[in-house]
Design a protein around this motif. Sequence first.
Motif, PDB file in Angstrom:
ATOM      1  N   THR A 169     -40.539  43.462 -50.367  1.00 22.65           N
ATOM      2  CA  THR A 169     -41.889  44.029 -50.294  1.00 22.65           C
ATOM      3  C   THR A 169     -42.904  43.059 -49.717  1.00 22.65           C
ATOM      4  N   LEU A 170     -42.461  41.875 -49.301  1.00 21.14           N
ATOM      5  CA  LEU A 170     -43.404  40.883 -48.784  1.00 21.14           C
ATOM      6  C   LEU A 170     -44.098  41.404 -47.525  1.00 21.14           C
ATOM      7  N   SER A 171     -45.372  41.105 -47.443  1.00 24.06           N
ATOM      8  CA  SER A 171     -46.158  41.487 -46.268  1.00 24.06           C
ATOM      9  C   SER A 171     -46.704  40.222 -45.601  1.00 24.06           C
ATOM     10  N   PRO A 172     -47.136  40.315 -44.340  1.00 25.48           N
ATOM     11  CA  PRO A 172     -47.756  39.148 -43.699  1.00 25.48           C
ATOM     12  C   PRO A 172     -48.945  38.617 -44.502  1.00 25.48           C
ATOM     13  N   ALA A 173     -49.692  39.519 -45.128  1.00 23.10           N
ATOM     14  CA  ALA A 173     -50.830  39.083 -45.939  1.00 23.10           C
ATOM     15  C   ALA A 173     -50.375  38.223 -47.114  1.00 23.10           C
ATOM     16  N   ASP A 174     -49.220  38.570 -47.695  1.00 22.75           N
ATOM     17  CA  ASP A 174     -48.680  37.763 -48.795  1.00 22.75           C
ATOM     18  C   ASP A 174     -48.345  36.356 -48.310  1.00 22.75           C
ATOM     19  N   VAL A 175     -47.731  36.271 -47.140  1.00 22.63           N
ATOM     20  CA  VAL A 175     -47.377  34.972 -46.580  1.00 22.63           C
ATOM     21  C   VAL A 175     -48.635  34.143 -46.343  1.00 22.63           C
ATOM     22  N   GLN A 229     -33.000  41.635 -47.979  1.00 24.08           N
ATOM     23  CA  GLN A 229     -33.935  42.345 -47.108  1.00 24.08           C
ATOM     24  C   GLN A 229     -35.309  41.689 -47.190  1.00 24.08           C
ATOM     25  N   VAL A 230     -35.786  41.229 -46.047  1.00 19.79           N
ATOM     26  CA  VAL A 230     -37.135  40.673 -45.937  1.00 19.79           C
ATOM     27  C   VAL A 230     -37.764  41.297 -44.699  1.00 19.79           C
ATOM     28  N   PRO A 231     -38.896  41.956 -44.833  1.00 20.55           N
ATOM     29  CA  PRO A 231     -39.514  42.590 -43.659  1.00 20.55           C
ATOM     30  C   PRO A 231     -39.710  41.600 -42.516  1.00 20.55           C
ATOM     31  N   GLN A 232     -39.327  42.019 -41.324  1.00 22.36           N
ATOM     32  CA  GLN A 232     -39.429  41.136 -40.165  1.00 22.36           C
ATOM     33  C   GLN A 232     -40.861  40.711 -39.903  1.00 22.36           C
ATOM     34  N   ARG A 233     -41.799  41.603 -40.093  1.00 24.78           N
ATOM     35  CA  ARG A 233     -43.198  41.253 -39.815  1.00 24.78           C
ATOM     36  C   ARG A 233     -43.676  40.128 -40.734  1.00 24.78           C
ATOM     37  N   SER A 234     -43.107  40.049 -41.944  1.00 23.34           N
ATOM     38  CA  SER A 234     -43.473  38.969 -42.860  1.00 23.34           C
ATOM     39  C   SER A 234     -42.887  37.648 -42.387  1.00 23.34           C
ATOM     40  N   ARG A 235     -41.647  37.710 -41.897  1.00 28.30           N
ATOM     41  CA  ARG A 235     -40.999  36.491 -41.414  1.00 28.30           C
ATOM     42  C   ARG A 235     -41.663  35.971 -40.142  1.00 28.30           C
ATOM     43  N   GLU A 236     -42.341  36.844 -39.436  1.00 23.72           N
ATOM     44  CA  GLU A 236     -42.996  36.441 -38.188  1.00 23.72           C
ATOM     45  C   GLU A 236     -44.491  36.221 -38.355  1.00 23.72           C
ATOM     46  N   ALA A 237     -44.952  36.171 -39.603  1.00 27.60           N
ATOM     47  CA  ALA A 237     -46.373  35.921 -39.844  1.00 27.60           C
ATOM     48  C   ALA A 237     -46.774  34.592 -39.228  1.00 27.60           C
ATOM     49  N   SER A 238     -47.943  34.563 -38.623  1.00 27.06           N
ATOM     50  CA  SER A 238     -48.394  33.374 -37.903  1.00 27.06           C
ATOM     51  C   SER A 238     -48.628  32.205 -38.847  1.00 27.06           C
TER      52      SER A 238
END
Length: 402
Positions: A114-120, A157-166
Amino acid sequence: MKRQRSKGTGSIYQNSRGQWVAVVEAGWSDHGTRRRITLKATTKPAVRARLIEAQRKFLLDGSAPSLAHITLKRWADEWLARRQLVVRPGTFVSDRSAVDRWIVPTIGHLRLDTLSPADVRRVAAAQARKGLALATMQRTHAVLSKLLADAVAEGHQVPQRSREASSPGAGTSPRQALSVDDAMRILAVSAERPDASRWVAALIEGLRPAEALGLTWDMVDLDAERMTLAWQLKALPYVEFRNPASGFRVPRGFESRQLRGAYHLVRPKTRAGSRVIPLIPSLATSLKAWSQIAPPSPHGLVWPREDGAPRSPEFDRQEWYELAERAQIVVTLPDGRTRPPLLYEARHTAATLLLANGSDETTIRAVLGHSTVVSTRAYLHADLTRSRAALVASAQMVGLDG
């Protein structure tokens, strides 16, 4: 509710709350227990679809289809346990610090899937509120990125958009080289000390602090005026924090020699770190004088403490700060603030002096240990001759004899 199951395909049932649940076998844990993954959905077809996808993934790449509700903290604990076996102790300590101090306290309660870029980004934001340097924020982000990438490699499972957070952003290194005048003033002050050779080695020869503290007399050839840099002094972490009886936390194949307590001689991080470099004549002379009065060290250390024990990095830095204070040297930052020069900036100064005297890039890399070691006698001779000329030129720039 009765479970519907065919051997080897997992099971599907409806729980007391009306949810449809699928359970699938996912191999074995590191502790030898069977790993089961639970999937949930509001309808039976939906949960069956999730079960089929999990089984398909496992058949395709052999990874455990980790679609269970695993939190980041739970994965981080497993990741660190594996990490200690494959990375250098210093890297592990740095990774563990980033995980324990920032990543887990900030987002450790969240599920990986459930991780989001905002979480990162929340991790960097927490560090920014505490006033941490950009370099520290970048390092923590790199650790988090590696942690998440390894989770995917294990089948989580980790959302790709989270792994690519800037990352928190790019920035210039805070380290600066001293000017020629400042280097001359520090060397003039250090000349009054019996261990003046320690600071010439830093400012002219470009030794890393750990290389200097790990240098032993058997690695110094005063007649041939050269030294071999093949070890560094490092404090290795204990398996259990502050418990020497627990042993040391080191990866497989890690080469080290214990000196005292946690202090060990360890091999450089890369082959480029092991090298032979010439001693400028004034440093050779200074080392000869120092060898007659240096505190006896049971480990043969060139620059030990008064009792012969290894110098700690903290002690070494404090000696440097005292030199800089006596020489009245401060570094002015872009925002106008000032601070004492960092010990590692002596190495930057050595590089700058080599550039200023026209040394070619190959020579600079060979002196500072940023290239592969020259191994054959013919090439070694040519390399040392060129390196000696470059270092002598640097020494002359700051008023030392060639």
